[in-house]
Write a protein that holds these residues in place. Structure first.
Motif, PDB file in Angstrom:
ATOM      1  N   ILE A 310      71.478  21.100  27.982  1.00  8.47           N
ATOM      2  CA  ILE A 310      71.819  19.729  27.586  1.00  8.47           C
ATOM      3  C   ILE A 310      72.806  19.760  26.419  1.00  8.47           C
ATOM      4  O   ILE A 310      73.815  19.048  26.409  1.00  8.47           O
ATOM      5  N   TYR A 311      72.543  20.614  25.446  1.00  5.51           N
ATOM      6  CA  TYR A 311      73.399  20.708  24.260  1.00  5.51           C
ATOM      7  C   TYR A 311      74.783  21.259  24.632  1.00  5.51           C
ATOM      8  O   TYR A 311      75.820  20.701  24.245  1.00  5.51           O
ATOM      9  N   VAL A 312      74.793  22.347  25.412  1.00  2.00           N
ATOM     10  CA  VAL A 312      76.058  23.012  25.753  1.00  2.00           C
ATOM     11  C   VAL A 312      76.902  22.121  26.666  1.00  2.00           C
ATOM     12  O   VAL A 312      78.137  22.108  26.565  1.00  2.00           O
ATOM     13  N   LYS A 313      76.260  21.365  27.552  1.00  3.82           N
ATOM     14  CA  LYS A 313      76.998  20.419  28.410  1.00  3.82           C
ATOM     15  C   LYS A 313      77.695  19.366  27.547  1.00  3.82           C
ATOM     16  O   LYS A 313      78.868  19.044  27.765  1.00  3.82           O
ATOM     17  N   ASN A 314      76.986  18.832  26.562  1.00  4.77           N
ATOM     18  CA  ASN A 314      77.566  17.850  25.652  1.00  4.77           C
ATOM     19  C   ASN A 314      78.713  18.463  24.856  1.00  4.77           C
ATOM     20  O   ASN A 314      79.776  17.850  24.671  1.00  4.77           O
ATOM     21  N   TRP A 315      78.521  19.703  24.403  1.00  8.55           N
ATOM     22  CA  TRP A 315      79.561  20.434  23.667  1.00  8.55           C
ATOM     23  C   TRP A 315      80.806  20.625  24.530  1.00  8.55           C
ATOM     24  O   TRP A 315      81.932  20.428  24.073  1.00  8.55           O
ATOM     25  N   LEU A 316      80.598  21.003  25.797  1.00  9.31           N
ATOM     26  CA  LEU A 316      81.704  21.243  26.724  1.00  9.31           C
ATOM     27  C   LEU A 316      82.536  19.976  26.915  1.00  9.31           C
ATOM     28  O   LEU A 316      83.769  20.024  26.934  1.00  9.31           O
ATOM     29  N   GLN A 378      57.628  35.869  28.620  1.00  8.70           N
ATOM     30  CA  GLN A 378      56.989  34.931  27.696  1.00  8.70           C
ATOM     31  C   GLN A 378      57.716  33.589  27.709  1.00  8.70           C
ATOM     32  O   GLN A 378      58.939  33.528  27.704  1.00  8.70           O
ATOM     33  N   GLN A 379      56.939  32.505  27.728  1.00  8.20           N
ATOM     34  CA  GLN A 379      57.513  31.167  27.573  1.00  8.20           C
ATOM     35  C   GLN A 379      57.504  30.803  26.096  1.00  8.20           C
ATOM     36  O   GLN A 379      56.473  30.859  25.440  1.00  8.20           O
ATOM     37  N   LEU A 380      58.681  30.434  25.575  1.00  2.69           N
ATOM     38  CA  LEU A 380      58.811  30.115  24.150  1.00  2.69           C
ATOM     39  C   LEU A 380      58.455  28.666  23.872  1.00  2.69           C
ATOM     40  O   LEU A 380      58.709  27.781  24.696  1.00  2.69           O
ATOM     41  N   ASP A 381      57.868  28.417  22.701  1.00  3.66           N
ATOM     42  CA  ASP A 381      57.694  27.048  22.223  1.00  3.66           C
ATOM     43  C   ASP A 381      59.046  26.525  21.758  1.00  3.66           C
ATOM     44  O   ASP A 381      59.762  27.214  21.014  1.00  3.66           O
ATOM     45  N   VAL A 382      59.379  25.318  22.174  1.00  2.72           N
ATOM     46  CA  VAL A 382      60.698  24.763  21.852  1.00  2.72           C
ATOM     47  C   VAL A 382      60.621  23.991  20.540  1.00  2.72           C
ATOM     48  O   VAL A 382      60.009  22.930  20.460  1.00  2.72           O
ATOM     49  N   THR A 383      61.250  24.546  19.502  1.00  2.00           N
ATOM     50  CA  THR A 383      61.405  23.847  18.228  1.00  2.00           C
ATOM     51  C   THR A 383      62.878  23.797  17.885  1.00  2.00           C
ATOM     52  O   THR A 383      63.693  24.523  18.481  1.00  2.00           O
ATOM     53  N   VAL A 384      63.217  22.969  16.938  1.00  3.04           N
ATOM     54  CA  VAL A 384      64.619  22.861  16.517  1.00  3.04           C
ATOM     55  C   VAL A 384      65.147  24.216  16.062  1.00  3.04           C
ATOM     56  O   VAL A 384      66.262  24.625  16.418  1.00  3.04           O
ATOM     57  N   ALA A 385      64.348  24.926  15.279  1.00  6.15           N
ATOM     58  CA  ALA A 385      64.782  26.221  14.753  1.00  6.15           C
ATOM     59  C   ALA A 385      65.037  27.217  15.880  1.00  6.15           C
ATOM     60  O   ALA A 385      66.024  27.960  15.865  1.00  6.15           O
ATOM     61  N   VAL A 386      64.169  27.217  16.885  1.00  9.99           N
ATOM     62  CA  VAL A 386      64.314  28.146  18.014  1.00  9.99           C
ATOM     63  C   VAL A 386      65.573  27.809  18.818  1.00  9.99           C
ATOM     64  O   VAL A 386      66.378  28.691  19.139  1.00  9.99           O
ATOM     65  N   VAL A 387      65.748  26.521  19.136  1.00  7.70           N
ATOM     66  CA  VAL A 387      66.914  26.114  19.922  1.00  7.70           C
ATOM     67  C   VAL A 387      68.203  26.448  19.187  1.00  7.70           C
ATOM     68  O   VAL A 387      69.150  26.997  19.762  1.00  7.70           O
ATOM     69  N   LYS A 388      68.243  26.155  17.896  1.00 11.02           N
ATOM     70  CA  LYS A 388      69.458  26.399  17.117  1.00 11.02           C
ATOM     71  C   LYS A 388      69.778  27.886  17.042  1.00 11.02           C
ATOM     72  O   LYS A 388      70.941  28.294  17.178  1.00 11.02           O
ATOM     73  N   ALA A 389      68.767  28.704  16.860  1.00  7.13           N
ATOM     74  CA  ALA A 389      68.975  30.156  16.764  1.00  7.13           C
ATOM     75  C   ALA A 389      69.538  30.708  18.073  1.00  7.13           C
ATOM     76  O   ALA A 389      70.476  31.518  18.066  1.00  7.13           O
ATOM     77  N   LEU A 391      71.097  28.954  20.443  1.00  4.51           N
ATOM     78  CA  LEU A 391      72.431  28.402  20.676  1.00  4.51           C
ATOM     79  C   LEU A 391      73.492  29.183  19.911  1.00  4.51           C
ATOM     80  O   LEU A 391      74.542  29.528  20.464  1.00  4.51           O
ATOM     81  N   ARG A 392      73.204  29.464  18.646  1.00  2.81           N
ATOM     82  CA  ARG A 392      74.159  30.227  17.847  1.00  2.81           C
ATOM     83  C   ARG A 392      74.383  31.603  18.458  1.00  2.81           C
ATOM     84  O   ARG A 392      75.521  32.074  18.574  1.00  2.81           O
ATOM     85  N   GLN A 478      84.123  29.500  16.531  1.00  2.00           N
ATOM     86  CA  GLN A 478      84.006  28.473  15.492  1.00  2.00           C
ATOM     87  C   GLN A 478      82.651  27.774  15.547  1.00  2.00           C
ATOM     88  O   GLN A 478      82.067  27.437  14.513  1.00  2.00           O
ATOM     89  N   THR A 479      82.149  27.560  16.762  1.00  2.00           N
ATOM     90  CA  THR A 479      80.853  26.900  16.932  1.00  2.00           C
ATOM     91  C   THR A 479      79.722  27.750  16.363  1.00  2.00           C
ATOM     92  O   THR A 479      78.825  27.227  15.678  1.00  2.00           O
ATOM     93  N   ALA A 480      79.765  29.045  16.631  1.00  2.00           N
ATOM     94  CA  ALA A 480      78.738  29.943  16.101  1.00  2.00           C
ATOM     95  C   ALA A 480      78.725  29.897  14.575  1.00  2.00           C
ATOM     96  O   ALA A 480      77.654  29.895  13.945  1.00  2.00           O
ATOM     97  N   GLY A 481      79.916  29.829  13.964  1.00  2.00           N
ATOM     98  CA  GLY A 481      80.003  29.757  12.505  1.00  2.00           C
ATOM     99  C   GLY A 481      79.425  28.465  11.959  1.00  2.00           C
ATOM    100  O   GLY A 481      78.716  28.463  10.950  1.00  2.00           O
ATOM    101  N   LEU A 482      79.698  27.360  12.646  1.00  2.00           N
ATOM    102  CA  LEU A 482      79.183  26.062  12.178  1.00  2.00           C
ATOM    103  C   LEU A 482      77.668  25.949  12.364  1.00  2.00           C
ATOM    104  O   LEU A 482      76.984  25.324  11.553  1.00  2.00           O
ATOM    105  N   LEU A 483      77.136  26.557  13.421  1.00  2.00           N
ATOM    106  CA  LEU A 483      75.694  26.508  13.647  1.00  2.00           C
ATOM    107  C   LEU A 483      74.929  27.376  12.657  1.00  2.00           C
ATOM    108  O   LEU A 483      73.726  27.207  12.475  1.00  2.00           O
ATOM    109  N   GLU A 484      75.645  28.303  12.008  1.00  2.00           N
ATOM    110  CA  GLU A 484      75.004  29.156  11.005  1.00  2.00           C
ATOM    111  C   GLU A 484      74.720  28.373   9.728  1.00  2.00           C
ATOM    112  O   GLU A 484      73.787  28.664   8.982  1.00  2.00           O
ATOM    113  N   GLU A 485      75.555  27.344   9.486  1.00  2.00           N
ATOM    114  CA  GLU A 485      75.393  26.547   8.274  1.00  2.00           C
ATOM    115  C   GLU A 485      74.256  25.544   8.449  1.00  2.00           C
ATOM    116  O   GLU A 485      74.042  25.022   9.542  1.00  2.00           O
TER     117      GLU A 485
END
Length: 495
Positions: A310-316, A378-389, A391-392, A478-485
């Motif tokens: 969902i995130y990457v589609k929006n980014w694209l 393993q199925q991961l629990d979906v949290t903001v921190a997990v998704v962001k990590a 994605l980056r 550039q996206t990877a750099g911005l997601l690090e911040e």
């Protein structure tokens, strides 16, 4: 107002033809002129054979109704040509064909009237290959900057993206409007094919759970039990059925034709179902439906996949890359990346678990639907921190991926799969099909190779150009750099 460029060129040609005919008695012909005139005639015939659309003029500029307003013919007389000679420091040689011809027949008299400094040594003209290499090198040295809309999305709080997008995408998987569309479509098309069974299959981003309210609904219409038939390119029979459907839609009050695309790999009718307001892409190929079933299983097995897509589609879309990289292509790249992390199984493994294969042509379209725990994953629990990590890590991975040497292959799901050796690894169904259809092999000589995990001879990114790939890589970096911040209002909470 508008004017076809050929109108002005034709006017210039006729003026010159009239002037030469009047000044030469009798008229003359030579081998060079003969050849050029023949090419002009052939060119005109080809242009007319292409069935160009006849555009009707509107009688008055302010009038309504059909047609367009053309530039008045008398305006053509206000445009005059000026001829300059590049061999004579761009010296202007006149405003008529006669003066330009005289300049050449006199072998460039007075080539440098203004005493411009002459180059000491003229470089030999570049070949097409040398020009192309120089352009590619110049582009590689330029970093394409990420669009502002994409930056705004990246520096904002990532949770807000899912708060807005995920509930809508998940809800759109099953809504009452789809049943209405299915019923109306069957009712509309059944009389057009009275002797053949007809069935409707829905697929695409809406059905997988990554769509938006503006997304099209993809629909496969099975006419005469063609589900298991594979066509690398649409057959005459398929095109005939597609053309038979067109007038049916045109004559309906519930449907509006937007476009008919016959030349695509999978021809479609783009139409809008007026009672629901949902646009539909209607095709006669079942593989899209089969791909959707696979994506639904992977999204449900590992929900992180759906959030990332969902995130990457929006980014694209914000990066305006969708003309070259489709939503399906970037989804396969997300799947491949997560497979390498040990979070999703290889598609080959899922298909090997099957006791009975379902085929569309040579391609296996069914698969084992075991849970991840049954597959030892393993199925991961979906949290903001997990998704962001993740994605980056995804953007970082594809910013440094070696696209010249390796390919994205969800089927085998192994790192560093070499493009040059992939065909040796392919299963027998691929080798047999390509042996019988040598023009239908996987398109490997492309800047980017992402293999469809079901239709194994399809590179879903074959339309990506070198510049398009370079842009994608720059954006990923550039996206990877911005997601690090850290985001402006960063909080750890469930997505």
């Amino acid at each position: 107002m508008q004017m076809n460029p050929l109108t002005m060129e034709a006017n210039f040609f006729l003026e010159t033809l009239t002037a030469v005919s009047q000044s030469s008695s009798p008229t003359q012909l030579d081998p060079h002129l003969t050849k050029l005139l023949e090419r002009i005639v052939v060119g005109i015939e080809k242009y007319l054979d292409g069935n160009p659309t006849y555009v009707l003029p509107r009688e008055t500029p302010s009038g309504g109704g059909p047609g367009v307003v053309f530039v008045p013919p008398k305006e053509l007389q206000t445009i005059k040509r000026t001829f300059s000679c590049t061999a004579c420091t761009n010296r202007i040689v006149g405003t008529t064909i006669a003066k330009a011809v005289a300049h050449l027949t006199e072998n460039h008299p007075n080539p440098n009237p203004n005493n411009h400094p002459q180059p000491q040594a003229q470089q030999p003209p570049q070949t097409k290959q040398e020009k192309k290499r120089a352009q590619v090198k110049a582009r590689q040295e330029i970093v394409v900057q990420l669009p502002k809309k994409a930056k705004a999305m990246l520096v904002g709080e990532i949770a807000s993206v899912f708060k807005d997008k995920y509930p809508i995408a998940d809800k759109l998987k099953v809504i009452p409007e789809y049943s209405i569309i299915e019923q109306d479509l069957c009712k509309l098309l059944a009389p057009a094919f009275p002797s053949q069974p007809l069935r409707i299959y829905k697929f695409g981003s809406r059905i997988t759970g990554i769509g938006t309210r503006s997304s099209d609904l993809d629909v496969f219409v099975d006419i005469g039990n063609t589900f298991h038939t594979f066509e690398h390119r649409a057959s005459k029979g398929t095109i005939k059925n597609l053309r038979a459907m067109r007038p049916v839609f045109c004559n309906s009050n519930d449907w509006r034709i937007i476009n008919v695309i016959e030349q695509a790999r999978v021809p479609i009718i783009k139409t809008c179902h007026l009672p629901t307001g949902i646009e539909c892409d209607i095709c006669l190929n079942s593989l899209g439906f089969c791909n959707t079933n696979l994506l639904k299983y992977l999204f449900e097995s590992q929900p992180l996949t759906q959030y990332m897509c969902i995130y990457v589609k929006n980014w694209l879309e914000r990066c305006k890359l969708t003309e070259q990289i489709s939503t399906y292509s970037i989804t396969l790249m997300v799947i491949y990346f997560l497979q390498l992390q040990g979070l999703l199984p290889p598609i080959a493994v899922l298909q090997q678990e099957q006791s009975l294969n379902q085929l569309v042509g040579p391609w296996i379209v069914n698969f084992s639907q075991k849970t991840l725990s049954e597959l030892g994953l393993q199925q991961l629990d979906v949290t903001v921190a997990v998704v962001k990590a993740y994605l980056r890590a995804f953007f970082l991975y594809f910013s440094s991926f070696n696209y010249d040497q390796f390919m994205v292959c969800p089927y085998f799901a192994r790192p560093d799969i070499e493009i040059q050796s992939i065909e040796k690894l392919m299963p027998i169904r691929y080798s047999s099909y390509v042996h019988e259809n040598p023009d239908c092999s996987l398109q490997l000589r492309k800047p980017m190779v992402v293999q469809d995990p079901i239709q194994l001879n399809h590179n879903v990114t074959k339309a990506v150009t070198q510049y398009g790939l370079r842009t994608f890589v720059d954006y990923c970096q550039q996206t990877a750099g911005l997601l690090e911040e850290p985001s402006a209002n960063w909080r750890q909470r469930s997505a």
